[in-house]
Scaffold this active site. Structure first.
Site: not given
Ligand code: PGA
Length: 253
Positions: A10-12, A98, A100, A168, A174, A214, A235-236
């Site tokens: 997930n590149w956000k 998600h 977010e 999640e 993150g 994470s 994500g990251g």
């Molecule tokens: P993260 O994000 O790996 O940076 O913690 C995961 C996500 O929000 O899908």
């Protein structure tokens, strides 16, 4: 029941054209080098990069997904993107609900469910996200919250062929914090039970439940070897070829 693991990036809201295309090319190269990987791969770049990333992935077994969609097929919805548009751009998946989006855009379970139904109708597979906040976890409500989100966000006619769940924990996204393996397995097993009630045992047993929050090459092996963990939503660490592929390799892909 063998469930093929899914390693999803997930590149956000990250990546301009040149970097995004480079990242996709790097992932394509490394996935090809795996030969016949034991996992499926998915990358979900921002809307602006979808068609370029699709081209950059050519020839590699890496699916393309988006990070959100509207529930209508078209019309007067300024700034929105429809499931059909995503399909047209080469997507086979879309991430929905998600945390977010739930936090930044006030998305409710009901809205996520409507979006998921529309995405399925357009022939897209969905990655439906759930997860508790730190406060909810500390109050001992993680499983209640996740169960409620599953009941409310997953359309009733969803199947293991068109739906993936991503657990999640909001506090793990993150932050570098990760629940214990036992806590992850407890939630995943509980989620599978709720899915069984909602969608039937056969769908629930075949449906993939990803862990996200994470995930790094260093913790992937422990998390992804848990019995009810069927992959990762990353994500990251999905923004670096070595980390993303490291997660896959350390998960036995
Ligand atoms: P993260 O994000 O790996 O940076 O913690 C995961 C996500 O929000 O899908």
């Amino acid at each position: 029941m063998a469930r093929k693991k899914l390693i999803a990036g997930n590149w956000k809201m990250n990546g301009l054209m040149a970097d995004g295309v480079d990242l996709a090319k790097g992932i394509a190269r490394e996935v090809k080098a795996l030969g016949k990987p034991g996992c499926e791969f998915l990358v979900c770049p921002p809307f602006t990069l979808l068609t370029s990333v699709k081209k950059a992935l050519r020839g590699a077994k890496v699916a393309l997904g988006a990070q959100d969609c509207h529930f209508n097929a078209k019309g007067a919805h300024t700034g929105d993107i429809s499931p059909l548009m995503l399909k047209d751009a080469g997507c086979s998946y879309v991430i929905l609900g998600h945390s977010e989006r739930r936090a930044d855009h006030g998305e409710s379970d009901e809205l996520v469910c409507k979006k998921a139904a529309a995405a399925h109708a357009a022939g897209l597979k969905t990655v439906i996200c759930i997860g508790e906040t730190l406060e909810q976890r500390n109050d001992g409500k993680a499983i209640d919250v996740c169960s409620r989100q599953i009941m409310g966000s997953v359309p009733e006619d969803s199947t293991s062929a068109d739906t993936v769940i991503a657990y999640e924990p909001v506090w793990a996204i993150g932050t570098g914090k990760v629940p214990t393996a036992a806590d992850v397995e407890e939630v995943h097993a509980a989620v599978r039970k709720v899915l069984s009630k909602k969608l039937g045992k056969s769908n629930a047993n075949k449906m993939r439940i990803l862990y996200g929050g994470s995930v790094k090459p260093g913790n992937a092996k422990e998390l992804l070897s848990l019995p009810d963990v069927d992959g990762a939503l990353v994500g990251g660490a999905s923004l670096k070829v070595d980390d993303f592929l490291g997660i896959a390799r350390n998960s036995g892909c």
